[in-house]
Every structure is written in structure tokens, then in C-alpha cells.
Design an enzyme around this catalytic site. Structure first.
Site, short mmCIF file in Angstrom:
data_model
loop_
_atom_site.label_atom_id
_atom_site.label_comp_id
_atom_site.label_asym_id
_atom_site.label_seq_id
_atom_site.Cartn_x
_atom_site.Cartn_y
_atom_site.Cartn_z
N HIS A 246 0.63 1.38 -5.90
CA HIS A 246 0.60 2.82 -6.11
C HIS A 246 -0.02 3.15 -7.46
O HIS A 246 -0.57 4.25 -7.66
CB HIS A 246 2.02 3.41 -6.05
CG HIS A 246 2.62 3.38 -4.69
ND1 HIS A 246 3.29 2.28 -4.21
CD2 HIS A 246 2.65 4.31 -3.70
CE1 HIS A 246 3.71 2.54 -2.97
NE2 HIS A 246 3.34 3.75 -2.64
N ASP A 318 -3.89 1.50 3.89
CA ASP A 318 -2.83 2.14 3.13
C ASP A 318 -3.44 3.40 2.52
O ASP A 318 -4.64 3.66 2.64
CB ASP A 318 -2.30 1.18 2.06
CG ASP A 318 -0.84 1.45 1.71
OD1 ASP A 318 -0.36 2.58 1.97
OD2 ASP A 318 -0.18 0.56 1.15
#
Length: 414
Positions: A246, A318
Site C-alpha cells: 500500500h 491489485d
């Protein structure tokens, strides 16, 4: 009284006619053969057996009816803001004609509201190709369920307590379907092989590659056979990393042989069992492709996943707005590179401007010939095939009965 002679004359004429008729000569056998034709039936052509008309292929029918813009839209899964469909949802669904929408905690207030939200998104989509309504519902610390729902324990704790991965998958599917979700980015097939890895940690089903491989097929089948699309993740394996994708790009420095003996085992087991979809993680495999993260790497997606493991299903990225990607690439370039690598479904989970950037970049790439329309069709075909296989519906869900759902979730606890 005189008798009339007319009848007598008639009898005389008839008699003379009968007696004067010449007798035909009896023909010889040769003559008989010559004058009496031998009648035979003409040869008949065989009548072909009736054949049933081939059933139309719904995937090809949908694909052939799409414009270029609609095909590009199918590749995108958009994140939206708010607890009700707003302008960003309308722009994504009506404007870009996205293939799906993914919801997060930021979109959830309570059970009734969540069902109304998914129903509202379906209503916005109308009678167009039905949306993937996607969620990261892993159970444990990664759950998007409303607060009224009694969640499952983490995958690691559940399996360690003797739980059945298939029943757990069924329970996850029940929770998803209750609120209108039809695709779940689960189960996690990463292995918690690095005890210092807090990004994966108890999201994994175990710490041993062979043990997780033995659970992989059942965990995915519990979801899939209950009517929710399972998307196993994060290929090729996020368990032996420390960095959080992230924020930054994790690195795995293993040879292909080492990956085959370790990280790839659970994914191979799921693929061999027929899993419909795989999510690729943002991981740099230094010895496979030192230049591109796995999500954007032809060597990883086309070479390793599709070639080495033989996977021909739907490949999802993702979230392309995560730091591991956005720190080095614009959203448009990332989207184009992902398709060039072999990915089909691109997640853009944050920012309406990011969705627009990805959409426009893909359109431009096709227009310029960087992505051929044949390559675009490959991805759309895979996406539509999954929607057809799982009969993705636009029907609204009923108001959720949370008490019943909680009973079902409790029933699968080990």
C-alpha cells in the site's frame, strides 16, 4: 302390335363387333421383353439427419455487441465514495461502463444501507452487462461487513482451531450474497512464512507452503460453489515480504526453482482445481523480472502465471492506486502496462480522476495500436466468461436478515 326392330339390329351389331375383332398374336418372350419395360426405382440420395441449430454463445454475442469504449470499460473495477450511489458512481457506471464496483468500509454504515447501496448500483447499471459487485471479505481483520454481522475469525486462527476451509468459504459466500456482492477477493493463498510479515500475518491460512496448498482448492471452492466468484491472491505470494505494498514496493529475491518449491504451490493447487480468477500482487520478483512489479510484468503474468502454471482464467490486478505502483507510474501508464502484461481486470479503488485517467489511457493505447483490439477482446472475453459462468445477476437483494446470517456464520465455527 308390331314389335320394333331396333333392339334386334342393336344385338346384331354388337355381335358382329365382337366376332370380327382380330385376335392379337401372342408375343414371343423376346418381344415381350422389348415391349414391357422393367420398372425400377431411381437411385435416391441419402437424406441427411436433421441437426440441431447450434446454441448462440452468450459471451460472443455480448462481445460482438460492444463498442470499443464499452470493451475498455469492462476491464475496470472502480472504487466509489459514500454510502449511496453518487456522482462518481454514476460517472463510473453510466459514463465509463465499468465492469465492476468494489466497496470498502468507507461505503458501509449498516446492514440495510449496504443492501440499498448494492441495489442502487445495479439500478444505475440498468439492463447493461451485469456488474461485478466486489469486496475484500476475508474474515478476521479484513472484513467489509456491517457492524451488526458477527464476523469469522482470521483464516490463520480458524484453520489452526481445526476449521474446515470449504465450510468457511461457504460462510463467506453467504455473507457476500446477503448484501448483494457476487465477487470476493479471497481466499488469501499467501503463506505466513516470514513471522515478521504483518501485512499478511494471520490473513494467511498457515505458515507452511504444503499445508496451505492442501487447503487452497477447498477454500476457493466453498466460495465458488456457493455462487460467489473467488479470486485467489496475491500471486505469486506476498508472505515472505516485509514491505507494505500500500505504501512501497515489496521485493522477493528467489529463483524460479525456489518459487516453485514454496510460494507457487498454493496457487498451482487452486489453478489445477479450476479456480476462475487470480489476483496478482504488487511484488518485485527480482530474479524473474528486475524491472517491473509482478502486476505490470509480462514475464510474471504471461510467462509464469499463464505459461508455467497454465492459467487461462481471469487475471485481476491489485489496486493500481497503491503506493507500490503510484510511486513510480501514472495511473494511465500503469493500466496500459497491466494489460500488456496479460492482466484482464484492473482495480482502480480510489479517486474518480484515477478511473478517468485509466479509462482514457486504455482507449488511447488501443487507438494508437499499442494494445490491439484482439488483445482487448481476449480480456473482455475472459471477464464475460466468468460473469456467464457465475450467472452474475442484476436482481436486487432483499432486506438482509442479519440474525439468520449470524446463525449461519456461527454454525461453521470450529
Amino acid at each position: 302390335m308390331k314389335r320394333s326392330i331396333v333392339p334386334l339390329l342393336l344385338l346384331l351389331v354388337v355381335g358382329l363387333a365382337a366376332g370380327c375383332a382380330p385376335q392379337a398374336a401372342k408375343p414371343t418372350e423376346t418381344q415381350a421383353a422389348a415391349v414391357i419395360p422393367i420398372l425400377t426405382a431411381p437411385p435416391r440420395k441419402p437424406v441427411p439427419a436433421p441437426t440441431a441449430e447450434p446454441s448462440p454463445d452468450p459471451v460472443e454475442e455480448s462481445l460482438s455487441a460492444m463498442t470499443l469504449e464499452e470493451k475498455v470499460g469492462q476491464l475496470l473495477v472502480a472504487g466509489i465514495e459514500g454510502a449511496a450511489p453518487g456522482e462518481d458512481a454514476r460517472a463510473a457506471i453510466r459514463g465509463c461502463r465499468v465492469g465492476g464496483v468494489i466497496l470498502f468500509r468507507r461505503n458501509v454504515e449498516n446492514a440495510g444501507q449496504l443492501a440499498e447501496l448494492t441495489n442502487g448500483l445495479k439500478e444505475l447499471n440498468g439492463d447493461y452487462v451485469n456488474l461485478f459487485l466486489a469486496v475484500d471479505e476475508e474474515g478476521g481483520r479484513v472484513s467489509r461487513m456491517p457492524g451488526e454481522v458477527t464476523g469469522l475469525s482470521s483464516p490463520y486462527d480458524y484453520i489452526r482451531a481445526g476449521g474446515d476451509p470449504y465450510l468457511r468459504g461457504q460462510a463467506l459466500a453467504e455473507a457476500c450474497k446477503t448484501f448483494g456482492f457476487n465477487l470476493d477477493f479471497a481466499p488469501v493463498l499467501d503463506v505466513w512464512s516470514n513471522s515478521a510479515n504483518t501485512v499478511v500475518g494471520d490473513r494467511a491460512m498457515g505458515t507452511d507452503w504444503d499445508a496451505v496448498a492442501a487447503l487452497a482448492a477447498d477454500a476457493a471452492a466453498g466460495l465458488g460453489e456457493s455462487g460467489v466468484v473467488p479470486v485467489v491472491k496475491h500471486f505469486p505470494g506476498h508472505g515472505d515480504t516485509l514491505a507494505d505494498s500500500h505504501k512501497t514496493l515489496p521485493v522477493v529475491d528467489k529463483t524460479l526453482d525456489e518459487l516453485e518449491a514454496q510460494e507457487l504451490k498454493p496457487f498451482r493447487a487452486a489453478i489445477d482445481a479450476g479456480v476462475p480468477a487470480v489476483m496478482v500482487g504488487h511484488i518485485l520478483l527480482r530474479q524473474i523480472d528486475p524491472d517491473y512489479p509482478a502486476t505490470l510484468s509480462p514475464a510474471v503474468v504471461t510467462g509464469l502465471l499463464r505459461g508455467e502454471l497454465g492459467f487461462d482464467g481471469m487475471v485481476a490486478t491489485d489496486d493500481l492506486t497503491m503506493g507500490a505502483i503510484s510511486n513510480a507510474y501514472s495511473i494511465g501508464e500503469a493500466a496500459v502496462l497491466a494489460v500488456e502484461a496479460g492482466c484482464d481486470l484492473l482495480l482502480v479503488c480510489h479517486g474518480a480522476e484515477n478511473l478517468t485517467g485509466a479509462y482514457e489511457a486504455l482507449l488511447s493505447a488501443v487507438g494508437e495500436g499499442r494494445i490491439t483490439e484482439a488483445r482487448l477482446d481476449e480480456s473482455v472475453r475472459r471477464i464475460l466468461a466468468v460473469k456467464e459462468r457465475y450467472q452474475i445477476s442484476g436482481a436486487a437483494v432483499s432486506a438482509p436478515d442479519v440474525a439468520v446470517l449470524n446463525e449461519k456464520l456461527a454454525a461453521v465455527a470450529p
